[in-house]
Design a protein around this motif. Sequence first.
Motif, PDB file in Angstrom:
ATOM      1  N   LYS A  69     -23.176  71.362 -63.142  1.00  0.00           N
ATOM      2  CA  LYS A  69     -24.187  71.122 -64.173  1.00  0.00           C
ATOM      3  C   LYS A  69     -23.501  70.892 -65.531  1.00  0.00           C
ATOM      4  O   LYS A  69     -22.533  71.570 -65.864  1.00  0.00           O
ATOM      5  CB  LYS A  69     -25.135  72.313 -64.285  1.00  0.00           C
ATOM      6  CG  LYS A  69     -26.004  72.522 -63.058  1.00  0.00           C
ATOM      7  CD  LYS A  69     -27.016  73.608 -63.341  1.00  0.00           C
ATOM      8  CE  LYS A  69     -27.987  73.929 -62.285  1.00  0.00           C
ATOM      9  NZ  LYS A  69     -27.980  73.452 -60.991  1.00  0.00           N
ATOM     10  N   VAL A  70     -24.049  69.950 -66.305  1.00  0.00           N
ATOM     11  CA  VAL A  70     -23.496  69.643 -67.629  1.00  0.00           C
ATOM     12  C   VAL A  70     -23.896  70.734 -68.615  1.00  0.00           C
ATOM     13  O   VAL A  70     -25.072  71.105 -68.705  1.00  0.00           O
ATOM     14  CB  VAL A  70     -24.003  68.276 -68.140  1.00  0.00           C
ATOM     15  CG1 VAL A  70     -23.496  68.003 -69.551  1.00  0.00           C
ATOM     16  CG2 VAL A  70     -23.575  67.166 -67.189  1.00  0.00           C
ATOM     17  N   GLU A  71     -22.896  71.245 -69.337  1.00  0.00           N
ATOM     18  CA  GLU A  71     -23.141  72.176 -70.434  1.00  0.00           C
ATOM     19  C   GLU A  71     -22.581  71.576 -71.715  1.00  0.00           C
ATOM     20  O   GLU A  71     -21.591  70.852 -71.691  1.00  0.00           O
ATOM     21  CB  GLU A  71     -22.471  73.525 -70.177  1.00  0.00           C
ATOM     22  CG  GLU A  71     -23.091  74.299 -69.050  1.00  0.00           C
ATOM     23  CD  GLU A  71     -22.451  75.667 -68.864  1.00  0.00           C
ATOM     24  OE1 GLU A  71     -23.171  76.581 -68.445  1.00  0.00           O
ATOM     25  OE2 GLU A  71     -21.240  75.818 -69.117  1.00  0.00           O
ATOM     26  N   GLU A 129     -33.651  63.069 -83.534  1.00  0.00           N
ATOM     27  CA  GLU A 129     -32.846  62.042 -82.861  1.00  0.00           C
ATOM     28  C   GLU A 129     -31.699  62.668 -82.071  1.00  0.00           C
ATOM     29  O   GLU A 129     -31.378  62.222 -80.970  1.00  0.00           O
ATOM     30  CB  GLU A 129     -32.266  61.054 -83.886  1.00  0.00           C
ATOM     31  CG  GLU A 129     -33.319  60.298 -84.674  1.00  0.00           C
ATOM     32  CD  GLU A 129     -32.794  59.810 -86.012  1.00  0.00           C
ATOM     33  OE1 GLU A 129     -32.907  58.607 -86.270  1.00  0.00           O
ATOM     34  OE2 GLU A 129     -32.266  60.633 -86.793  1.00  0.00           O
ATOM     35  N   LEU A 130     -31.095  63.705 -82.628  1.00  0.00           N
ATOM     36  CA  LEU A 130     -29.990  64.390 -81.962  1.00  0.00           C
ATOM     37  C   LEU A 130     -30.497  65.166 -80.743  1.00  0.00           C
ATOM     38  O   LEU A 130     -29.847  65.190 -79.698  1.00  0.00           O
ATOM     39  CB  LEU A 130     -29.264  65.309 -82.939  1.00  0.00           C
ATOM     40  CG  LEU A 130     -28.017  66.000 -82.412  1.00  0.00           C
ATOM     41  CD1 LEU A 130     -26.977  64.984 -81.937  1.00  0.00           C
ATOM     42  CD2 LEU A 130     -27.424  66.900 -83.494  1.00  0.00           C
ATOM     43  N   ARG A 131     -31.654  65.773 -80.878  1.00  0.00           N
ATOM     44  CA  ARG A 131     -32.245  66.515 -79.749  1.00  0.00           C
ATOM     45  C   ARG A 131     -32.448  65.592 -78.552  1.00  0.00           C
ATOM     46  O   ARG A 131     -32.089  65.941 -77.423  1.00  0.00           O
ATOM     47  CB  ARG A 131     -33.586  67.121 -80.158  1.00  0.00           C
ATOM     48  CG  ARG A 131     -33.470  68.182 -81.224  1.00  0.00           C
ATOM     49  CD  ARG A 131     -34.809  68.575 -81.734  1.00  0.00           C
ATOM     50  NE  ARG A 131     -35.411  69.498 -80.785  1.00  0.00           N
ATOM     51  CZ  ARG A 131     -36.340  70.372 -81.108  1.00  0.00           C
ATOM     52  NH1 ARG A 131     -36.791  70.445 -82.323  1.00  0.00           N
ATOM     53  NH2 ARG A 131     -36.816  71.178 -80.201  1.00  0.00           N
ATOM     54  N   LEU A 132     -32.998  64.419 -78.796  1.00  0.00           N
ATOM     55  CA  LEU A 132     -33.248  63.454 -77.730  1.00  0.00           C
ATOM     56  C   LEU A 132     -31.930  62.963 -77.123  1.00  0.00           C
ATOM     57  O   LEU A 132     -31.795  62.851 -75.900  1.00  0.00           O
ATOM     58  CB  LEU A 132     -34.060  62.274 -78.280  1.00  0.00           C
ATOM     59  CG  LEU A 132     -34.536  61.253 -77.269  1.00  0.00           C
ATOM     60  CD1 LEU A 132     -35.442  61.884 -76.212  1.00  0.00           C
ATOM     61  CD2 LEU A 132     -35.259  60.119 -77.986  1.00  0.00           C
ATOM     62  N   MET A 133     -30.952  62.696 -77.979  1.00  0.00           N
ATOM     63  CA  MET A 133     -29.647  62.223 -77.516  1.00  0.00           C
ATOM     64  C   MET A 133     -29.001  63.249 -76.582  1.00  0.00           C
ATOM     65  O   MET A 133     -28.475  62.900 -75.520  1.00  0.00           O
ATOM     66  CB  MET A 133     -28.736  61.975 -78.727  1.00  0.00           C
ATOM     67  CG  MET A 133     -27.443  61.298 -78.420  1.00  0.00           C
ATOM     68  SD  MET A 133     -26.355  61.203 -79.887  1.00  0.00           S
ATOM     69  CE  MET A 133     -27.468  60.774 -81.210  1.00  0.00           C
ATOM     70  N   VAL A 134     -29.032  64.511 -76.958  1.00  0.00           N
ATOM     71  CA  VAL A 134     -28.399  65.568 -76.162  1.00  0.00           C
ATOM     72  C   VAL A 134     -29.175  65.815 -74.871  1.00  0.00           C
ATOM     73  O   VAL A 134     -28.585  65.965 -73.803  1.00  0.00           O
ATOM     74  CB  VAL A 134     -28.254  66.863 -76.996  1.00  0.00           C
ATOM     75  CG1 VAL A 134     -27.866  68.048 -76.126  1.00  0.00           C
ATOM     76  CG2 VAL A 134     -27.227  66.649 -78.102  1.00  0.00           C
ATOM     77  N   ARG A 135     -30.488  65.823 -74.945  1.00  0.00           N
ATOM     78  CA  ARG A 135     -31.308  66.042 -73.748  1.00  0.00           C
ATOM     79  C   ARG A 135     -31.024  64.963 -72.696  1.00  0.00           C
ATOM     80  O   ARG A 135     -30.966  65.239 -71.508  1.00  0.00           O
ATOM     81  CB  ARG A 135     -32.789  66.050 -74.095  1.00  0.00           C
ATOM     82  CG  ARG A 135     -33.679  66.267 -72.879  1.00  0.00           C
ATOM     83  CD  ARG A 135     -35.142  66.165 -73.243  1.00  0.00           C
ATOM     84  NE  ARG A 135     -35.621  67.326 -73.968  1.00  0.00           N
ATOM     85  CZ  ARG A 135     -36.054  68.442 -73.391  1.00  0.00           C
ATOM     86  NH1 ARG A 135     -36.039  68.551 -72.088  1.00  0.00           N
ATOM     87  NH2 ARG A 135     -36.491  69.441 -74.107  1.00  0.00           N
ATOM     88  N   ASN A 136     -30.808  63.715 -73.159  1.00  0.00           N
ATOM     89  CA  ASN A 136     -30.589  62.588 -72.246  1.00  0.00           C
ATOM     90  C   ASN A 136     -29.111  62.306 -71.976  1.00  0.00           C
ATOM     91  O   ASN A 136     -28.797  61.364 -71.251  1.00  0.00           O
ATOM     92  CB  ASN A 136     -31.245  61.330 -72.812  1.00  0.00           C
ATOM     93  CG  ASN A 136     -32.754  61.464 -72.850  1.00  0.00           C
ATOM     94  OD1 ASN A 136     -33.357  62.102 -71.995  1.00  0.00           O
ATOM     95  ND2 ASN A 136     -33.370  60.879 -73.861  1.00  0.00           N
ATOM     96  N   PHE A 137     -28.213  63.097 -72.538  1.00  0.00           N
ATOM     97  CA  PHE A 137     -26.780  62.864 -72.377  1.00  0.00           C
ATOM     98  C   PHE A 137     -26.381  63.012 -70.906  1.00  0.00           C
ATOM     99  O   PHE A 137     -26.672  64.016 -70.268  1.00  0.00           O
ATOM    100  CB  PHE A 137     -25.983  63.850 -73.235  1.00  0.00           C
ATOM    101  CG  PHE A 137     -24.506  63.780 -73.021  1.00  0.00           C
ATOM    102  CD1 PHE A 137     -23.793  62.647 -73.378  1.00  0.00           C
ATOM    103  CD2 PHE A 137     -23.829  64.840 -72.447  1.00  0.00           C
ATOM    104  CE1 PHE A 137     -22.429  62.578 -73.174  1.00  0.00           C
ATOM    105  CE2 PHE A 137     -22.463  64.782 -72.239  1.00  0.00           C
ATOM    106  CZ  PHE A 137     -21.761  63.648 -72.604  1.00  0.00           C
ATOM    107  N   ARG A 140     -28.099  71.119 -71.426  1.00  0.00           N
ATOM    108  CA  ARG A 140     -28.566  70.054 -72.326  1.00  0.00           C
ATOM    109  C   ARG A 140     -29.975  70.351 -72.817  1.00  0.00           C
ATOM    110  O   ARG A 140     -30.287  70.140 -73.998  1.00  0.00           O
ATOM    111  CB  ARG A 140     -28.535  68.705 -71.604  1.00  0.00           C
ATOM    112  CG  ARG A 140     -27.131  68.223 -71.330  1.00  0.00           C
ATOM    113  CD  ARG A 140     -27.129  66.991 -70.471  1.00  0.00           C
ATOM    114  NE  ARG A 140     -27.553  67.356 -69.111  1.00  0.00           N
ATOM    115  CZ  ARG A 140     -27.598  66.537 -68.101  1.00  0.00           C
ATOM    116  NH1 ARG A 140     -27.282  65.267 -68.251  1.00  0.00           N
ATOM    117  NH2 ARG A 140     -27.965  66.940 -66.906  1.00  0.00           N
ATOM    118  N   LYS A 141     -30.825  70.846 -71.932  1.00  0.00           N
ATOM    119  CA  LYS A 141     -32.208  71.149 -72.306  1.00  0.00           C
ATOM    120  C   LYS A 141     -32.259  72.254 -73.366  1.00  0.00           C
ATOM    121  O   LYS A 141     -32.984  72.145 -74.361  1.00  0.00           O
ATOM    122  CB  LYS A 141     -32.994  71.567 -71.055  1.00  0.00           C
ATOM    123  CG  LYS A 141     -34.452  71.819 -71.300  1.00  0.00           C
ATOM    124  CD  LYS A 141     -35.174  72.149 -69.995  1.00  0.00           C
ATOM    125  CE  LYS A 141     -36.638  72.438 -70.250  1.00  0.00           C
ATOM    126  NZ  LYS A 141     -37.340  72.800 -69.026  1.00  0.00           N
TER     127      LYS A 141
END
Length: 147
Positions: free
Chosen positions: A26-28, A132-140, A121-122
């Motif tokens: 899992k991505v952290e 914008e950063l929240r969306l970028m990280v959630r979808n990273f 990520r969530k």
Amino acid sequence: MRLAGAGKRDVRSQFGAIPWRLNDGKVEVLLVTSRISRRWILPKGWPMHGATPAEAAATEAYEEAGVTGEPSNAAVGFYSYRKDFEGDDLPVVVAMFPLRVKKVLKDWPEKGQRKRKWVSRKKAAALLSEPELRLMVRNFDPRRLKG
């Protein structure tokens, strides 16, 4: 401090890192606290002479979060915010670069000024302030990174 060649209202650029690792597949993402407000952020800073944007982002990750690794030279996104800089409210655009963390250091330059923590990520998206950063990280997704 005046930034060379910049007018009072010119947009400034910064480079930031998304320090990441795989933990049990899992991505952290590694978040750090800001020095003053203590809110959760990702490492970022001003351009550095002689460094590529990705190298500058990796340097910020080392200084602020105490991690080293492999930066991607391709930005995964941009976000904007307003920075209080010596009484001025300056517009800043930040280009974000993934940094695959290879080493987590026990000591680093800003250890006494910040906390750090690995989160999903969530969870990272929920803790960050900038939409914008929240969306970028959630979808990273590191599987989509090029070279």
